[in-house]
Design an enzyme around this catalytic site. Structure first.
Site, PDB file in Angstrom:
ATOM      1  N   SER B 169      14.636  19.808 -48.563  1.00  0.00           N
ATOM      2  CA  SER B 169      14.781  21.039 -49.341  1.00  0.00           C
ATOM      3  C   SER B 169      13.537  21.259 -50.200  1.00  0.00           C
ATOM      4  CB  SER B 169      16.053  20.928 -50.190  1.00  0.00           C
ATOM      5  OG  SER B 169      16.419  22.163 -50.740  1.00  0.00           O
ATOM      6  N   ASP B 337      22.524  24.690 -41.171  1.00  0.00           N
ATOM      7  CA  ASP B 337      21.874  24.967 -42.463  1.00  0.00           C
ATOM      8  C   ASP B 337      21.433  26.425 -42.478  1.00  0.00           C
ATOM      9  OD1 ASP B 337      20.312  25.133 -44.739  1.00  0.00           O
ATOM     10  OD2 ASP B 337      19.150  23.329 -44.321  1.00  0.00           O
ATOM     11  N   HIS B 370      23.188  22.867 -45.360  1.00  0.00           N
ATOM     12  CA  HIS B 370      21.977  22.336 -45.993  1.00  0.00           C
ATOM     13  C   HIS B 370      22.175  20.916 -46.525  1.00  0.00           C
ATOM     14  CE1 HIS B 370      18.111  22.516 -47.908  1.00  0.00           C
ATOM     15  NE2 HIS B 370      18.607  22.421 -49.119  1.00  0.00           N
TER      16      HIS B 370
END
Lengths: 394, 394
Positions: B169, B337, B370
């Site tokens: 991320s 995601d 995610h």
């Protein structure tokens, strides 16, 4: 395309208290409504159109009042607001002479729904017990309660039977509820971008939007009416959340991408709107809070979260819930709608087919997400026209 | 699997002011960090692990301090918090003896990032100019600024070269920035569930989360430190939004569905948490606001929104931005995601391949959205191990 022209919202007061799912009775109840077209002598040409979360009774034609603009005043919303304050109905592209809901043939009725803030009794209405706005003392209403009020209003208007009930999103829930609750009164259902029960993520988005409103100190436990304050900050956040969920990620990429609001480089700001999408969301939030009541948002969000055909009518079974339905059913979903995904409409179609009922189900490939039901008028129109004419194919 | 065992966060003060993208210089700057494993005499076994929005320097092992739990303290987070206040690092499943980042071989360093609230200088730190917390006077930092601070910290620790930089991320953004900014110092990049630039919907979610915080009157223009109040209501909403975007819709359906929190029927409540997902979100919001600083949330959310490799390093062209990169690159994305969709990693892979650079790109089929980068340790591990050993295939 021709419009139904100049229209005015009308009001009627229900003659009797309305019993609600929560066990309370509500009285008095006023209903705001509009009609388009002419009621046939036999009364067999009535179509009830049901609106979504942020809509109102002004579904078609031009009103002198500002538009509520359906669930959406984003992409292309510019088209909806005419000049000089004249406002086009939220489904004007679908209702009118020669349109999907053809007013040359049908008598179309749209009511502002129970709990609303555009003329029908809701949390901002005066509680006769206190002489002040209900606020959060307003009873928690359900989609079934909305339908009960529509039924009472149609009775008062002399409408005994519905050729069709139609709506998108929360409006589609009402249409389905009508067909299940009053199977003998409804000939056809058109449920668009809707569901038999919101999925967990949809429940979550609605919960977060409500939290944003209720955590705003200006909400004051729901009794902000008359205080000179309103939870505009929180409802702005709620609207921003809603707005993003109504659109698809690719649509946002196409429209906004990562384009900056001004200049060629970032300006290193925490508080400013740096990207076009940031500015757009602020604008949407700002215009929404000026025209919508926060408590209505809470109540309608709760009602659409509660809607669950299987639980309410089938002891947990969707086929059982639909077993008494007699209406022909048209279901339309949109490929990019992730808030009310096609899968839910497919569930309904499967259940109806399994029961031997007449159902059509179409998925329209469209990029705009949930808002497609307001935007993809041209592709919905032939499906609806053929279906209403009894010419549809499964 | 063995753990690195008991660890303690350490702190160092940078010897010189840090020049920032915004044009300001920041001083003093303290950096919180942890290390696992042993630095090789030649200094060629260092892996820098970069954390995501809500993480901290405590990436592995057991700390006596409460855990920040990475970007996620949701599904399975129970596993992270040991008994009696001992907290497991946010990527403990990935860092340790025999793990993906093998501490028998590598010296792993993790720093709390610039702007953080877990030991590294950030908006809650004392502004030497005023003697009070910076609050919103803290300079608006970028991912490049975070990397500059990490570089200075590694210099101070005597680390001259990185065998790899890794993160998920926002952590993956830092890893990519490292490789572009210091091409001669980085041998390998592992960027997981990351992007070269957040798509419009991601920009929107971050903007809405920041709005929720800044619209909370307790934010006080960013100067709430020392007032006895903090924008907990707004940050709770921000966290709820984040939480839903970190998970996939099917994962929420599997875990929560439409299950009620208590009883068999709805209780007609606006303010109550009726569904399990509603209760869960409130719980997540409550625990987050107790451990995280709202201004840090704003600053890190802004930094990750700003991150744009093509704009910052390539005049708008991603291939140009990556043209000077010399590190081998491993990109991992997760099928479900939707906040950092695989497409963005694919863009990077395509650009690197087009430039003739060594790159591996894998999409792991995983249902958790995610958050998979924190949850799918078992399937990431062999990919990372083979890549670090130089045995990966494109």
């Amino acid at each position: 395309m021709k419009s139904v022209g100049r229209v005015e919202t009308q009001y009627l007061d229900l003659p009797a208290p309305v019993p609600l799912d929560c066990g309370r009775e509500l009285s008095p109840v006023r209903v705001a409504y509009e009609t388009y077209g002419t009621l046939a002598p036999g009364g067999d040409n009535v179509i009830l159109v049901c609106h979504a979360l942020s809509g109102d009774a002004h579904a078609a034609g031009v009103s002198a009042e500002p538009a509520a603009a359906g669930t959406r005043d984003g992409f292309g919303a510019e088209d909806r607001d005419g000049a000089a304050g004249a406002a086009l109905g939220w489904w004007d592209g679908m209702i009118g002479p020669g349109k999907a809901f053809d007013t040359d043939r049908y008598f179309v009725v749209c009511t502002n729904l129970l709990g609303g803030c555009r003329g029908t009794t809701g949390p901002s209405s005066i509680d006769p017990g206190t002489g002040r706005s209900y606020g959060s003392d307003f009873p928690v209403v359900t989609v079934a309660d909305m339908v009960r009020v529509q039924k009472a209003a149609l009775d008062a208007l002399g409408v005994r039977r519905l050729a069709a009930v139609a709506g998108g999103s929360l409006g589609g829930m009402q249409a389905l509820e009508w067909a299940v609750r009053y199977p003998d009164l409804v000939d056809a259902v058109v449920a668009i971008a809707s569901t038999h029960g919101l999925h967990a993520q949809g429940v979550a988005w609605n919960a977060i939007a409500r939290e944003a409103i209720m955590r705003d100190p200006a909400w004051q436990g729901g009794h902000y009416h008359g205080t000179g304050a309103a939870p505009e900050a929180g409802m702005g956040v709620a609207r921003m959340i809603g707005h993003v969920t109504y659109l698809s990620a690719p649509a946002l990429d196409d429209r906004f991408g990562r384009r900056l609001q001004a200049g060629d480089d970032i300006s290193h700001t925490i508080t400013g709107a740096e990207y076009q999408i940031e500015s757009y969301l602020r604008h949407q939030a700002g215009s929404f809070v000026r025209r919508f009541d926060a408590n209505t948002y809470l109540y309608l969000s709760r009602a659409l979260t509660y809607f669950d055909l299987a639980r309410q009518h089938g002891g947990g079974s969707l086929p059982r819930a639909l077993s008494g339905l007699r209406a022909r059913t048209l279901l339309i979903a949109f490929s990019s709608d992730w808030l009310y995904p096609p899968a839910a409409s497919a569930d309904i179609a499967d259940a109806l087919r399994g029961l031997g009922k007449e159902v059509e189900y179409h998925v329209i490939e469209a990029p705009y997400g949930h808002d497609s039901f307001l935007l993809e008028e041209a592709r919905q129109t032939p499906l609806i026209q053929r279906f209403l004419a009894g010419e549809g194919g499964a």
